[in-house]
Design an enzyme around this catalytic site. Structure first.
Site, short mmCIF file in Angstrom:
data_model
loop_
_atom_site.label_atom_id
_atom_site.label_comp_id
_atom_site.label_asym_id
_atom_site.label_seq_id
_atom_site.Cartn_x
_atom_site.Cartn_y
_atom_site.Cartn_z
N ARG A 8 3.55 4.33 -0.52
CA ARG A 8 3.32 3.05 -1.45
C ARG A 8 2.26 3.30 -2.53
O ARG A 8 1.34 4.20 -2.23
CB ARG A 8 3.24 1.89 -0.75
CG ARG A 8 4.36 1.48 0.31
CD ARG A 8 3.92 0.27 1.14
NE ARG A 8 3.58 -1.00 0.63
CZ ARG A 8 3.18 -2.14 1.33
NH1 ARG A 8 2.99 -1.95 2.61
NH2 ARG A 8 2.87 -3.20 0.68
N HIS A 9 2.18 2.60 -3.43
CA HIS A 9 1.20 2.51 -4.65
C HIS A 9 0.02 2.37 -3.66
O HIS A 9 -0.06 1.40 -2.69
CB HIS A 9 1.48 1.45 -5.67
CG HIS A 9 1.91 0.19 -4.83
ND1 HIS A 9 1.05 -0.84 -4.64
CD2 HIS A 9 3.20 -0.40 -4.82
CE1 HIS A 9 1.58 -1.88 -4.14
NE2 HIS A 9 2.86 -1.76 -4.20
N ASN A 15 -1.27 -7.55 -3.77
CA ASN A 15 -1.47 -7.30 -2.37
C ASN A 15 -2.89 -8.27 -1.93
O ASN A 15 -2.44 -8.84 -0.79
CB ASN A 15 -1.69 -5.78 -2.15
CG ASN A 15 -0.57 -5.14 -2.37
OD1 ASN A 15 -0.49 -3.75 -2.43
ND2 ASN A 15 0.92 -5.68 -2.06
N ARG A 60 1.52 -0.32 -10.92
CA ARG A 60 0.78 -0.11 -9.89
C ARG A 60 1.37 1.17 -9.19
O ARG A 60 0.41 2.17 -8.87
CB ARG A 60 1.03 -1.24 -8.78
CG ARG A 60 2.34 -1.45 -8.34
CD ARG A 60 2.18 -2.75 -7.36
NE ARG A 60 3.51 -3.33 -6.91
CZ ARG A 60 4.33 -4.02 -7.65
NH1 ARG A 60 4.20 -4.35 -8.64
NH2 ARG A 60 5.42 -4.77 -6.77
N GLU A 81 10.36 -2.46 -7.07
CA GLU A 81 10.24 -3.11 -6.05
C GLU A 81 11.45 -4.19 -5.88
O GLU A 81 11.90 -4.58 -7.08
CB GLU A 81 9.06 -4.03 -5.75
CG GLU A 81 8.87 -4.53 -4.36
CD GLU A 81 9.20 -3.99 -3.06
OE1 GLU A 81 10.12 -3.10 -3.24
OE2 GLU A 81 8.36 -3.88 -2.30
N HIS A 147 7.39 1.31 -3.42
CA HIS A 147 7.18 0.04 -2.87
C HIS A 147 7.64 -0.02 -1.56
O HIS A 147 8.62 0.57 -1.11
CB HIS A 147 7.68 -1.02 -3.81
CG HIS A 147 7.37 -0.57 -5.40
ND1 HIS A 147 6.17 -1.47 -5.83
CD2 HIS A 147 7.82 0.07 -6.30
CE1 HIS A 147 5.99 -0.84 -7.04
NE2 HIS A 147 7.05 -0.23 -7.42
O1 F6P Z 1 4.03 -7.69 -0.47
C1 F6P Z 1 4.28 -6.53 -1.15
C2 F6P Z 1 5.73 -6.19 -1.32
O2 F6P Z 1 5.87 -5.07 -2.03
C3 F6P Z 1 6.45 -7.40 -2.17
O3 F6P Z 1 6.32 -7.35 -3.52
C4 F6P Z 1 7.84 -7.58 -1.83
O4 F6P Z 1 8.71 -8.46 -2.03
C5 F6P Z 1 7.67 -7.17 -0.28
O5 F6P Z 1 6.58 -6.48 -0.16
C6 F6P Z 1 8.70 -6.60 0.46
O6 F6P Z 1 8.59 -6.77 1.80
P1 F6P Z 1 9.39 -7.76 2.77
O7 F6P Z 1 10.85 -7.49 2.53
O8 F6P Z 1 9.01 -7.66 4.06
O9 F6P Z 1 9.00 -9.25 2.02
#
Ligand code: F6P
Length: 193
Positions: A8-9, A15, A60, A81, A147
């Site tokens: 990941r970044h 975050n 990022r 993402e 991501h």
């Molecule tokens: O929180 C970081 C992130 O990359 C968000 O941008 C994204 O919506 C999420 O994680 C994805 O994870 P999950 O599917 O568990 O919400």
């Protein structure tokens, strides 16, 4: 078979504030990770050794790649993402409070749940098909800087997991994962940098 490195970044400003999505820059801890990642990869892949580097088009991941001295990254929109649609820029807590139906629906079927005006994990599996094809085709080692949701799907594909399991795979920040295809299955090594 070539090693596939994924990370990941580095930690982003979003975050830190526990906000979903967005296009924020790295936090100072995120920048420190990016420097360590750059130094680590430069040491393993000095000038003259091939390494393909992919990022998403988001700030990022590009910032995270910017400390690699010897290898220029290629940005793919397919690696952006998951699009959280109307929930972009919110916290999970906010969604639970103000959109409890959406929150429950996602909890009950995280793989198929599609954010209003956004995407589901199932959508990502489709969006990442060209990436998986290209991954197979390329014969250099490769580093993918992407991501959380994206890497869950990619790692799921590489490990031949049931797609439904992808959304719960653990892909922590500041961890470099090396995946090497073997005759039977794949070998995975995780390195905390
Ligand atoms: O929180 C970081 C992130 O990359 C968000 O941008 C994204 O919506 C999420 O994680 C994805 O994870 P999950 O599917 O568990 O919400």
């Amino acid at each position: 078979p070539k090693p596939i490195w994924v990370t990941r970044h580095g930690e982003s400003e979003f975050n830190v504030r526990e906000l979903i999505g967005g296009d924020s820059s790295l936090s100072s801890r995120g920048v420190a990770y990016a420097r360590r990642l750059g130094a680590y990869m430069d040491k393993h892949y000095p000038p003259g050794t091939p390494l393909t580097v992919w990022t998403s088009t988001l700030r990022r991941t590009q910032q995270t790649a910017s400390f690699l001295k010897f290898h220029r990254p290629i940005a793919w929109r397919n690696l952006d993402e998951i699009d959280a649609g109307i929930c972009d820029g919110r916290t999970y807590e906010w969604i639970a409070k103000h959109m409890p139906k959406e929150y429950e629906a996602r909890k009950n079927d995280k793989y198929r749940y599609r954010y209003p005006q956004g995407e589901s994990y199932q959508d990502l599996a489709q969006r990442l098909e060209p990436i998986m094809l290209e991954l197979e085709r390329i014969d250099t080692p490769i580093l993918i800087i992407a991501h959380q949701a994206i890497l869950r799907v990619i790692l799921g594909y590489l490990h031949d997991k049931d797609p439904q399991q992808c959304p719960s795979l653990s892909v922590p920040l500041h961890t470099l994962t090396q995946v090497t295809p073997k005759a039977y299955g794949v070998e995975e090594v995780r390195i905390s940098l």
